[in-house]
Design a protein around this motif. Structure first.
Motif: not given
Ligand code: ATP
Ligand code: SKM
Ligand code: MG
Length: 419
Positions: A264-268, A270-272, A288-290, A332-336, A357-359, A400-402
Motif C-alpha cells: 500500500g501507499m507510504p504511510g497507509c 502497513k507496519s502498524t 521489510l524496511d527494518a 509489511a513491505c515498503g510502498g514501492g 487502502r487509506r485516504p 476507521g480505527s486501527l
Molecule cells: N486506522 C488508523 N487509525 C489511526 N492511525 C493509523 C491508522 N492506520 C495507521 N495509522 C497510523 O499511521 C502511521 C503510519 O503507519 P505505518 O508506519 O504503519 O505505515 P506504513 O504503511 O508502514 O508506512 P511506510 O510506507 O513508511 O512503511 C502510524 O502512526 C500509524 O499508527
C-alpha cells in the motif's frame, strides 16, 4: 511384539510437513527418520522395527524387495511410499497415486482425451503417468533436461502447441531454489491447466506464470496431505472420511503456514496493521524496511540520499527474495515494492497479498523520502494504484480505527479460500 514406530524415511527430511499432517489426522506419534546413506536404509529395512512408515526420495524403489506383499498398483508404478508391518510381514502401497488423482480432481483437471506434458523423468514421473493414463489421456509427452529415451528436451516441448495440461514432477522451483522455472506456459496456446507436485513454496514460479496466463494452476500441497491421509488409512486399518478430512487439513495447514504480505501507499498503516495482525495470527512479523536497514546497516532516508532510489530497489528486491521464501510470517513491505513484477511474484508464492487502502489526507508522511508535498503524493497514488491493484489478492480499507482495521484483516485472512 509389534513395534510402535511410525514415521517417514528418506534421504533428507528437513522440510517435510508429514509429521504435522499425520499427527493432525491420527493418534500415533510420527517421526522424521532421515537415512542419508543406502547402507542405513538397508539396516533399517532389514530390522523391520516399525509399525508403519512412509518412504520418500530416494528410497521408493529401493524398499520394494523388502516388502512381502506389494499392492499391484505400487508394483506397476514401481514405487512404494507406504509400508505397514502386520505381524512381521511388510505390505507396500503407493498412496502418491491417489494423492495426485485427488489434486487433479479437486481442481477440476480431467485428463480424458487430453494431451499432457510431464516435466521430469524421476520417481514421481511414473506415478503421474499412471494417473494420466488411467484417466484416459489422449497422449502423454515427457520432457527432461537430457531428452534421453522417449523424452523431449524442454526446448522441443515448447514447440508442441497441442499440449493442454502440464505437470511438473521435478524439484525445479522448490525451496530454497525458488523462482526457477523450466518452461514458459505462454508457449502453449491450448493450455488449460498446470499442476506442480512441489509444495514448498505453495506456488512455484511455474504456477505463478500459469496464473498470470489465466489457466488453472495448483501446487502439490493438497497432494501431500491426500497421500498422508490415504497412508493413515493403511497405518490404522480404519477407513477415514477422506472427502472431508483432506480439504479440512489442507485448509488448516495452509493458514498456519501462509505468509500474509502487506502492500500500500507510504504511510497507509502497513507496519502498524501488520505487527498487530502477526500477533493475532501467531505469525512472525517482518518489516521489510527494518530488515533492509538491519542488513545494510543504513537507514532508508540515508540510502535514498546517498545511493539513490535504484540502489534502494536492489537492496529491497534481494532482501524480499530471501524473506518471502520462509513461511508463517506477516511481511509489511515498503510502498514501492510493487514496482517490480519479480517482487510481486515473490510475495504471492506463499500466501495472500493484502492491499491496505487509506485516504490520501490520512497518510503519514514524516520521514518518508517519497512522500514530500501533497501534490507529489497525489501523483504517486495515481501512478501506483493500478500496480497495487494488480499485485494484491485482497483489499483492506483502513479508514476507521486501527482496531477495526486489524479485525477486518484477520477476517479477510481467515475467510480467504485462495491463499
Ligand atoms: N486506522 C488508523 N487509525 C489511526 N492511525 C493509523 C491508522 N492506520 C495507521 N495509522 C497510523 O499511521 C502511521 C503510519 O503507519 P505505518 O508506519 O504503519 O505505515 P506504513 O504503511 O508502514 O508506512 P511506510 O510506507 O513508511 O512503511 C502510524 O502512526 C500509524 O499508527
Ligand atoms: O515430503 C514428504 O513428507 C513426503 C513426500 C512424498 O514422497 C510422500 O510420498 C511421502 O509419504 C512423504
Ligand atoms: Mg512501514
Amino acid at each position: 511384539m509389534q513395534q510402535r514406530l511410525y514415521g517417514l524415511i528418506g534421504g533428507k527430511l528437513g522440510h517435510s510437513y508429514s509429521k504435522i499432517i499425520h499427527e493432525k489426522i491420527a493418534d500415533y506419534t510420527y517421526e522424521l527418520l532421515p537415512l542419508p546413506t543406502e547402507a542405513e536404509a538397508r539396516t533399517f529395512m532389514e530390522k523391520r522395527a516399525f509399525a508403519a512408515i512412509n518412504v520418500t526420495i530416494p528410497y521408493k524403489q529401493f524398499v520394494i524387495p523388502y516388502c512381502d506383499v506389494v499392492d499391484p498398483k505400487a508394483q506397476s508404478i514401481g514405487a512404494v511410499n507406504t509400508i505397514v508391518n502386520r505381524d512381521g510381514k511388510l505390505y507396500g502401497y503407493n498412496t502418491d497415486y491417489a494423492g495426485f488423482a485427488y489434486l487433479a480432481g479437486a481442481h477440476g483437471v480431467d485428463f480424458a482425451g487430453k494431451t499432457v506434458l510431464i516435466l521430469g523423468t524421476g520417481g514421481t514421473h511414473s506415478t503421474v503417468t499412471a494417473v494420466c493414463r488411467d484417466g484416459g489421456a489422449k497422449e502423454i509427452l515427457t520432457a527432461s533436461r537430457t531428452g534421453k529415451g522417449d523424452a523431449l528436451l524442454y526446448s522441443e516441448a515448447m514447440h508442441r502447441p497441442d499440449v493442454q495440461i502440464i505437470v511438473n514432477t521435478t524439484p525445479c522451483g522448490m525451496f530454497p531454489n525458488v523462482g526457477q522455472c523450466l518452461i514458459d506456459p505462454k508457449a502453449f496456446p491450448a493450455l488449460e491447466a498446470v499442476l506442480d507436485v512441489v509444495y514448498n513454496p505453495f506456488r512455484t514460479e511455474l504456477l505463478l506464470r500459469a496464473e498470470d496466463y489465466g489457466v488453472t494452476a495448483a501446487g502439490g500441497f493438497e497432494m501431500l496431505v491426500a497421500q498422508a491421509v490415504f497412508a493413515a488409512e493403511h497405518f490404522t486399518g480404519r477407513q477415514l472420511d477422506t472427502a472431508a478430512i483432506i480439504p479440512a487439513v489442507s485448509r488448516e495447514l495452509r493458514h498456519q503456514l501462509a505468509n500474509v504480505s502487506i502492500i500500500g501507499m507510504p504511510g497507509c498503516g502497513k507496519s502498524t496493521v501488520g505487527a498487530a495482525l502477526a500477533k493475532r495470527l501467531d505469525k512472525k512479523f517482518v518489516d521489510l524496511d527494518a530488515e533492509i536497514e538491519r542488513r545494510t546497516g543504513h537507514n532508508i532516508p540515508d540510502i535514498f540520499a546517498q545511493e539513490g532510489e535504484d540502489a534502494f530497489r536492489r537492496y529491497e528486491a534481494d532482501v524480499l527474495a530471501e524473506v518471502a521464501k520462509s513461511n508463517s510470517q506477516v511481511i509489511a513491505c515498503g510502498g514501492g515494492v510493487i514496482k517490480s513484477p519479480a517482487n510481486t511474484r515473490a510475495l504471492r508464492q506463499n500466501g495472500p497479498v493484502l492491499w491496505v487502502r487509506r485516504p490520501l489526507e490520512a497518510l503519514a508522511t514524516g520521514g518518508r523520502p517519497l512522500s514530500k508535498g501533497g501534490a507529489a503524493l497525489k501523483q504517486l497514488e495515481a501512478e501506483r494504484t493500478p500496480l497495487y491493484e494488480a499485485a494484491s489478492t485482497v483489499v483492506l480499507e483502513n479508514n476507521g480505527s486501527l482496531g477495526e482495521a486489524v479485525d477486518a484483516a484477520v477476517k479477510l485472512f481467515e475467510t480467504d479460500e485462495k491463499l
